[in-house]
Design an enzyme around this catalytic site. Structure first.
Site, mmCIF file in Angstrom:
data_model
loop_
_atom_site.group_PDB
_atom_site.id
_atom_site.type_symbol
_atom_site.label_atom_id
_atom_site.label_comp_id
_atom_site.label_asym_id
_atom_site.label_seq_id
_atom_site.Cartn_x
_atom_site.Cartn_y
_atom_site.Cartn_z
ATOM 1 N N LYS A 164 4.077 58.085 69.453
ATOM 2 C CA LYS A 164 5.480 57.852 69.877
ATOM 3 C C LYS A 164 5.667 56.846 70.773
ATOM 4 O O LYS A 164 4.831 56.232 71.666
ATOM 5 C CB LYS A 164 5.681 59.274 70.531
ATOM 6 C CG LYS A 164 5.656 60.385 70.089
ATOM 7 C CD LYS A 164 6.891 60.453 68.876
ATOM 8 C CE LYS A 164 6.983 61.913 68.304
ATOM 9 N NZ LYS A 164 8.124 61.913 67.238
ATOM 10 N N LYS A 269 13.201 68.033 58.231
ATOM 11 C CA LYS A 269 12.837 68.892 59.147
ATOM 12 C C LYS A 269 13.922 69.984 59.080
ATOM 13 O O LYS A 269 14.806 69.756 59.216
ATOM 14 C CB LYS A 269 12.987 68.122 60.775
ATOM 15 C CG LYS A 269 12.033 67.253 61.088
ATOM 16 C CD LYS A 269 12.146 66.647 62.304
ATOM 17 C CE LYS A 269 11.243 65.603 62.453
ATOM 18 N NZ LYS A 269 11.275 64.786 63.815
#
EC number: 5.1.1.-
Length: 358
Positions: A164, A269
């Site tokens: 990230k 997702k």
């Protein structure tokens, strides 16, 4: 009455403590405040679903998800679970701003339907396979955190690390990547900015990695969702494949990205799109020749198992970012996916997603 008619629908908070804050460029929750959905059919079959709202991504919260579910509860009763696609389309119209709530209902509905027919979800979605190689996330943080995370992931036997970035400056993120490369020199590396960079910042990050000799296999959502031109500009110029996440929430988004050259691939997702819409997005991405990733929000083994069934059963996925269950400290489930090193599998499951309340 048809045995697959919905006779009962219940939902309740599902609060899951994490092993560490799941820090990304736009937020760092230390608890997954999800919702458990229980749906019962006329023959007594019970299906379980999970809604995992992530405020920083979709604007949803646990409270708004519970409210959304409550608003459609009475209308769901009496519907036939066999008509799951029309039900999903109706939910899209009834709850346009509550994708995780829609997803929780769709997962519970499909789990119940497949349990009724004694069919695993992976078979229901096509039967292409039952297992996937996954990555694991190095959440946002400093260099010491990055090093410790890389060592811990390597010890699990996982060989793909998704880092990230975007919460710090591009230069600081490059230094984190250098540390990670030192701790896991054989690992394949992804970077996910969650829209945290500008185009200039993304280029600084990429050029910094190149100068440091750090190979990057995938760069996910480098700029904000609304920066369609920036996504296209980076896709045209980057040697690293660009993957859209926040910019790909609907099938219309996928079509736009494909036509405008806004990404090499898309991350599907359940929680940002729902199950039926994710299936439509898969079809569109395949038709346009785009790469596919299956990912998740901060979900327990329940939703993660369902995502593995979906991606493995459909096939055609190039990347599987299905690791958030590994960040859940404790939960009240048993069954579901099995993990061995860097691979997850659902081939042992006989019906539904295989997760039950413990």
């Amino acid at each position: 009455m048809q045995p697959t008619r919905i006779t009962e629908l219940r939902f309740e908070p599902l609060d899951l403590p994490l092993t560490e804050p799941f820090a990304i460029a736009t937020g760092a929750p230390d608890m997954a405040n999800n919702v458990l959905v229980r749906l019962t059919l006329a023959d007594g079959t019970v299906g379980l679903g999970e809604a995992a709202p992530f405020t920083a991504v979709s604007g949803e919260s646990q409270a708004s998800t519970l409210e959304a579910l409550g608003s459609v509860r009475e209308a769901m009763l009496g519907k036939d679970a066999a008509a799951w696609r029309p039900i999903g389309a109706w939910l899209g119209e009834a709850l346009p701003k509550a994708p995780s709530a829609r997803c929780g209902l769709e997962l519970a509905l499909l789990d119940a339907l497949c349990r009724h027919h004694r069919m695993p979800l992976a078979t229901f979605f096509g039967g292409a396979g039952t297992g996937l190689d996954i990555d694991m996330t190095v959440t946002a943080g400093d260099e010491a955190h990055a090093a410790a995370s890389a060592r811990a992931i390597r010890a699990r036997g996982i060989r793909t690390l998704k880092v990230k970035v975007g919460a710090l400056s591009p230069e600081e993120d490059v230094r984190r990547m250098v540390v990670i490369r030192r701790e896991a020199p054989e690992a394949r590396l992804f970077a996910d900015a969650n829209g945290g960079y500008t185009v200039a910042g993304a280029r600084t990050f990429l050029s910094g990695l190149e100068a440091a000799g750090i190979p990057l296999a995938l760069f996910e959502q480098p700029v904000p969702r609304e920066d369609w031109e920036g996504m296209a500009e980076l896709t045209r110029s980057s040697r690293v494949p660009i993957c859209a996440d926040e910019s790909a929430r609907t099938v219309k988004d996928v079509v736009r990205l494909a036509r405008e050259g806004g990404a090499h691939g898309v991350n599907l997702k359940f929680m940002k799109s729902g199950v039926g819409e994710s299936l439509a997005m898969w079809n569109a991405a395949r038709a346009f020749g785009m790469e596919l990733m299956m990912g998740g929000m901060v979900e327990s083994t329940l939703a993660m198992s369902s995502a593995v069934h979906f991606a493995a059963g459909l096939g055609g996925f190039d990347y599987a970012d299905l690791d958030t269950h590994l960040f859940i400290r404790e939960h009240a489930f048993r069954g579901g996916l099995r993990v061995e090193g860097g691979r997850v599998d659902v081939g042992h499951i006989e019906a539904g997603h295989g997760v039950v309340l413990d």
